[in-house]
Design an enzyme around this catalytic site. Structure first.
Site, PDB file in Angstrom:
ATOM      1  N   HIS A 198      37.043  42.397 139.392  1.00 19.29           N
ATOM      2  CA  HIS A 198      37.420  41.505 138.285  1.00 19.29           C
ATOM      3  C   HIS A 198      38.217  40.294 138.764  1.00 19.29           C
ATOM      4  O   HIS A 198      38.969  39.693 137.990  1.00 19.29           O
ATOM      5  CB  HIS A 198      38.233  42.261 137.228  1.00 19.29           C
ATOM      6  CG  HIS A 198      37.405  42.757 136.092  1.00 19.29           C
ATOM      7  ND1 HIS A 198      37.915  43.037 134.851  1.00 19.29           N
ATOM      8  CD2 HIS A 198      36.082  43.041 136.001  1.00 19.29           C
ATOM      9  CE1 HIS A 198      36.954  43.466 134.043  1.00 19.29           C
ATOM     10  NE2 HIS A 198      35.837  43.479 134.724  1.00 19.29           N
ATOM     11  N   HIS A 299      24.258  40.642 134.952  1.00 17.32           N
ATOM     12  CA  HIS A 299      25.446  41.147 134.265  1.00 17.32           C
ATOM     13  C   HIS A 299      25.111  41.383 132.798  1.00 17.32           C
ATOM     14  O   HIS A 299      24.433  40.581 132.178  1.00 17.32           O
ATOM     15  CB  HIS A 299      26.557  40.093 134.394  1.00 17.32           C
ATOM     16  CG  HIS A 299      27.822  40.420 133.668  1.00 17.32           C
ATOM     17  ND1 HIS A 299      28.154  39.856 132.450  1.00 17.32           N
ATOM     18  CD2 HIS A 299      28.854  41.231 133.992  1.00 17.32           C
ATOM     19  CE1 HIS A 299      29.335  40.302 132.077  1.00 17.32           C
ATOM     20  NE2 HIS A 299      29.784  41.148 132.979  1.00 17.32           N
TER      21      HIS A 299
END
Length: 391
Positions: A198, A299
């Site tokens: 992240h 994604h």
């Protein structure tokens, strides 16, 4: 045929509001669905869709590239996350319309099927909200990973590192190494493991410390080891570690992905078709990646329309590798659909043959979960000294 209106259906899925885009035509019963979900930017995306509507209403929905040009070039300002998501949702719906009008699945319009199934990976416990396990308890974490794999998956993506600043405390790095090794021992070598940083590390050295701790278990890739946008730094990191890297969910334009490809910054790119211009943008990005010998791992932790879009794209993309999904986010994920193409068989989605995207939103059922302010898990991202961390 003409476009008569653009509508949105917003569905609250606790940590995000799904933004479904419905493009109506003057042909009775002919409409298309897209998804423009952008975490914690629902109002902005909905407003951007309203701003784009005058550019496409009255136009021929079959002229997809022409309409994408109208939405992007007439707008003057370069697309960002909000406007890019709005364009993407509308663009996806146009492909749905075209497939339905011609009686073929969208993958047929993209050049045809290049594979017989679509391998997918999920998150811990299929990303079910409220069922996650912290990384502190290694045994409990491994139990949850094993439970996830036993749901029928051969690949899983996990969060293995803590909130991280410019340094990587030795105790945290050693714990990460133990956790990673325990997970590998629990699931064996037949299960692919990915981990998403992240963009938490704020320095290359911190990122490298955690990557080196995880690398011995041979993950398929480590995602966003640093914040996106600094491609030279990502390329530098890639040369310093012995582990494949991935990035792309927060990149939007072919130019950004071209820089990633030119520098060989990662092994895998992760465009999100809900943000990067839908099929039109995704195809350009995939071609750039293919020329650089890079795989595409799209994604998608969002709603069912986004999943249906990704499925169609993956079927026809030669350098596709594996697809992210999060169909367990809420227990009624599938219930809001009257037609649902995401069929999991042996860790992969089956190839659909219904016209268009093969998905329909049941608007009456969706209305049971109207827009409301999302719960924002990123608010917990605070370092011990009170400084805001990257979530």
């Amino acid at each position: 045929m003409k476009i008569t209106s653009i509508e949105t259906t917003i569905v609250n899925a606790i940590h995000r509001n799904w933004v479904f885009v419905k493009v109506q035509t003057d042909q009775p019963g002919l409409h298309g669905w897209g998804e423009a979900t952008l975490e914690w930017k629902t109002r902005a995306v909905n407003g951007a869709i309203e701003d784009l509507a005058p550019l496409v209403i009255g136009e021929d929905p079959m002229r997809i590239e022409h309409l994408v040009a109208r939405m992007t070039r007439f707008g003057f300002w370069p697309l960002g996350a909000v406007s890019g998501s709005a364009v993407s949702g509308i663009e996806q719906a146009l492909w749905d319309i075209k497939g339905k009008a011609l009686g073929v699945p969208v993958w047929e319009l993209l050049g045809g099927r290049v594979r017989d199934n679509i391998r997918v990976y999920t998150h811990l416990r299929r990303a079910k909200i409220g069922a996650q396990v912290g990384i502190e308890d290694i045994s409990a974490f491994c139990d949850a990973v094993q439970e996830t794999v036993e749901m029928g998956y051969s690949a899983v993506k996990l969060g293995l590192i803590p909130y991280t600043g410019h340094d990587a405390p030795l105790s945290a790095v050693r714990h990460t190494a133990k956790l990673a090794q325990a997970v590998r021992e629990r699931v064996g070598d037949e299960v692919d493991i990915m981990t998403d940083f992240h963009g938490r590390p704020e320095s290359l050295d911190a990122a490298k410390a955690y990557i080196d701790a995880i690398a011995p278990i041979r993950p398929m890739f480590i995602e966003e080891p640093i914040q996106p946008g600094n491609t030279p730094a990502m390329a530098d990191l890639a040369r310093r570690v012995d582990c494949p890297l991935a990035t792309g969910e927060r990149l939007f334009s072919p130019r950004e992905f071209a820089e990633v490809a030119e520098t060989r910054a990662v092994a895998f790119v992760q465009p999100d078709l809900a943000h990067c211009g839908g099929f039109s943008g995704g195809r350009r990005i995939a071609a750039i990646a293919e020329a650089a010998g890079m795989g595409v791992c799209p994604h998608n932790p969002m709603g069912p329309v986004a999943g249906a879009v990704a499925l169609q794209f993956d079927v026809a993309t030669p350098n596709f590798v594996i697809q992210e999904e999060a169909v367990g986010l809420v227990p009624w994920f599938e219930d809001i659909c009257s037609s649902y193409p995401l069929e999991l068989v042996s860790g992969a989605w089956a190839v659909p043959d219904a016209p268009g995207l093969g998905i329909e939103i049941d608007e009456k059922t969706a209305a049971k979960y109207p827009f409301k302010q999302e719960e924002i898990p990123a608010l917990e991202a605070i370092h011990g000294d009170g400084r805001i961390a990257h979530w």
